[in-house]
Write a protein that holds these residues in place. Structure first.
Motif, PDB file in Angstrom:
ATOM      1  N   MET A   1       0.994  -1.185   0.141  1.00  8.46           N
ATOM      2  CA  MET A   1      -0.040  -0.044   0.116  1.00  8.46           C
ATOM      3  C   MET A   1       0.835   1.434   0.149  1.00  8.46           C
ATOM      4  O   MET A   1       0.324   2.410   0.117  1.00  8.46           O
ATOM      5  N   THR A   2       2.149   1.104  -0.036  1.00  9.87           N
ATOM      6  CA  THR A   2       3.129   2.197  -0.128  1.00  9.87           C
ATOM      7  C   THR A   2       2.667   3.171  -1.280  1.00  9.87           C
ATOM      8  O   THR A   2       2.752   4.227  -1.349  1.00  9.87           O
ATOM      9  N   GLY A   3       2.402   2.569  -2.244  1.00  5.72           N
ATOM     10  CA  GLY A   3       2.286   3.111  -3.639  1.00  5.72           C
ATOM     11  C   GLY A   3       0.976   4.059  -3.724  1.00  5.72           C
ATOM     12  O   GLY A   3       0.916   5.099  -4.223  1.00  5.72           O
ATOM     13  N   MET A   4      -0.036   3.421  -2.980  1.00 12.42           N
ATOM     14  CA  MET A   4      -1.475   4.110  -2.651  1.00 12.42           C
ATOM     15  C   MET A   4      -1.231   5.289  -1.737  1.00 12.42           C
ATOM     16  O   MET A   4      -1.707   6.491  -2.035  1.00 12.42           O
ATOM     17  N   GLU A  20       3.428  11.158 -12.236  1.00 13.62           N
ATOM     18  CA  GLU A  20       3.920  10.089 -11.389  1.00 13.62           C
ATOM     19  C   GLU A  20       3.081   9.896 -10.280  1.00 13.62           C
ATOM     20  O   GLU A  20       2.886   8.618  -9.934  1.00 13.62           O
ATOM     21  N   ARG A  21       2.133  10.349 -10.073  1.00 13.91           N
ATOM     22  CA  ARG A  21       0.994  10.244  -9.111  1.00 13.91           C
ATOM     23  C   ARG A  21       0.101   9.371  -9.937  1.00 13.91           C
ATOM     24  O   ARG A  21      -0.553   8.506  -9.251  1.00 13.91           O
ATOM     25  N   LEU A  22      -0.278   9.744 -11.080  1.00 14.59           N
ATOM     26  CA  LEU A  22      -0.994   8.478 -12.022  1.00 14.59           C
ATOM     27  C   LEU A  22      -0.453   7.392 -12.025  1.00 14.59           C
ATOM     28  O   LEU A  22      -1.195   6.332 -11.878  1.00 14.59           O
ATOM     29  N   LEU A  23       0.974   7.098 -12.103  1.00 13.76           N
ATOM     30  CA  LEU A  23       1.512   6.112 -12.191  1.00 13.76           C
ATOM     31  C   LEU A  23       1.429   5.395 -11.013  1.00 13.76           C
ATOM     32  O   LEU A  23       1.081   4.046 -10.837  1.00 13.76           O
ATOM     33  N   LEU A  24       1.583   6.101  -9.664  1.00 12.68           N
ATOM     34  CA  LEU A  24       1.346   5.366  -8.487  1.00 12.68           C
ATOM     35  C   LEU A  24       0.149   4.910  -8.311  1.00 12.68           C
ATOM     36  O   LEU A  24      -0.194   3.756  -7.861  1.00 12.68           O
ATOM     37  N   LEU A  25      -0.919   5.674  -8.609  1.00 16.75           N
ATOM     38  CA  LEU A  25      -2.328   5.196  -8.175  1.00 16.75           C
ATOM     39  C   LEU A  25      -2.648   4.049  -9.341  1.00 16.75           C
ATOM     40  O   LEU A  25      -3.006   2.904  -8.901  1.00 16.75           O
ATOM     41  N   ALA A  26      -2.354   4.191 -10.677  1.00 25.48           N
ATOM     42  CA  ALA A  26      -2.783   2.918 -11.306  1.00 25.48           C
ATOM     43  C   ALA A  26      -1.840   1.621 -10.876  1.00 25.48           C
ATOM     44  O   ALA A  26      -2.308   0.571 -11.016  1.00 25.48           O
ATOM     45  N   GLY A  27      -0.560   1.874 -10.644  1.00 26.91           N
ATOM     46  CA  GLY A  27      -0.157   0.623 -10.274  1.00 26.91           C
ATOM     47  C   GLY A  27      -0.457   0.144  -8.956  1.00 26.91           C
ATOM     48  O   GLY A  27      -0.694  -1.280  -8.901  1.00 26.91           O
ATOM     49  N   SER A  28      -0.899   0.838  -8.017  1.00 26.75           N
ATOM     50  CA  SER A  28      -1.481   0.615  -6.676  1.00 26.75           C
ATOM     51  C   SER A  28      -2.821  -0.341  -6.879  1.00 26.75           C
ATOM     52  O   SER A  28      -3.095  -1.199  -6.408  1.00 26.75           O
ATOM     53  N   LEU A  29      -3.482   0.433  -7.841  1.00 23.42           N
ATOM     54  CA  LEU A  29      -4.929  -0.142  -7.832  1.00 23.42           C
ATOM     55  C   LEU A  29      -4.599  -1.573  -8.570  1.00 23.42           C
ATOM     56  O   LEU A  29      -5.683  -2.471  -8.598  1.00 23.42           O
ATOM     57  N   THR A  30      -3.748  -1.915  -9.675  1.00 23.95           N
ATOM     58  CA  THR A  30      -3.729  -3.139 -10.297  1.00 23.95           C
ATOM     59  C   THR A  30      -3.017  -4.175  -9.383  1.00 23.95           C
ATOM     60  O   THR A  30      -3.613  -5.333  -9.496  1.00 23.95           O
ATOM     61  N   ILE A  43       3.432  -3.823 -10.417  1.00 19.52           N
ATOM     62  CA  ILE A  43       4.840  -3.863  -9.951  1.00 19.52           C
ATOM     63  C   ILE A  43       5.622  -2.803 -10.944  1.00 19.52           C
ATOM     64  O   ILE A  43       6.712  -1.981 -10.776  1.00 19.52           O
ATOM     65  N   PHE A  44       5.491  -3.029 -12.261  1.00 17.95           N
ATOM     66  CA  PHE A  44       6.072  -2.467 -13.309  1.00 17.95           C
ATOM     67  C   PHE A  44       5.849  -0.879 -13.088  1.00 17.95           C
ATOM     68  O   PHE A  44       6.805  -0.026 -13.386  1.00 17.95           O
ATOM     69  N   LEU A  45       4.734  -0.520 -13.047  1.00 22.87           N
ATOM     70  CA  LEU A  45       4.137   0.991 -13.001  1.00 22.87           C
ATOM     71  C   LEU A  45       4.669   1.659 -11.787  1.00 22.87           C
ATOM     72  O   LEU A  45       5.435   2.761 -12.042  1.00 22.87           O
ATOM     73  N   LEU A  46       4.880   0.858 -10.482  1.00 27.15           N
ATOM     74  CA  LEU A  46       5.409   1.398  -9.403  1.00 27.15           C
ATOM     75  C   LEU A  46       6.962   1.822  -9.470  1.00 27.15           C
ATOM     76  O   LEU A  46       7.561   2.586  -9.010  1.00 27.15           O
TER      77      LEU A  46
END
Length: 69
Positions: A1-4, A20-30, A43-46
């Motif tokens: 949940m660090t990415g979120m 970067e926020r969009l990448l973190l949010l998308a990576g966390s949601l996946t 993991i790739f997006l994060l």
């Protein structure tokens, strides 16, 4: 949940930019949905967001200025 948390707070290594926020949010949601493909994408997006943060983080290499004489 660090990415979120980083996406919500706006801070990872340094203050995050909007993409970067969009990448973190998308990576966390996946990563919430279980599965090999979604975990790999997450993991790739994060990782991309983290690398962007690390590559643009400015550090002061010369620390001799901070030493009291």
């Amino acid at each position: 949940m660090t990415g979120m948390a980083a996406a919500v707070e706006g801070w990872l290594v340094r203050q995050t930019l909007w993409y970067e926020r969009l990448l973190l949010l998308a990576g966390s949601l996946t990563l919430i949905k279980p599965g090999l493909y979604t975990d790999t994408i997450g993991i790739f997006l994060l990782g991309v967001a983290y690398l962007l943060q690390k590559l643009t983080f400015k550090t002061k290499l010369n620390t001799s200025d901070n030493v009291a004489s």
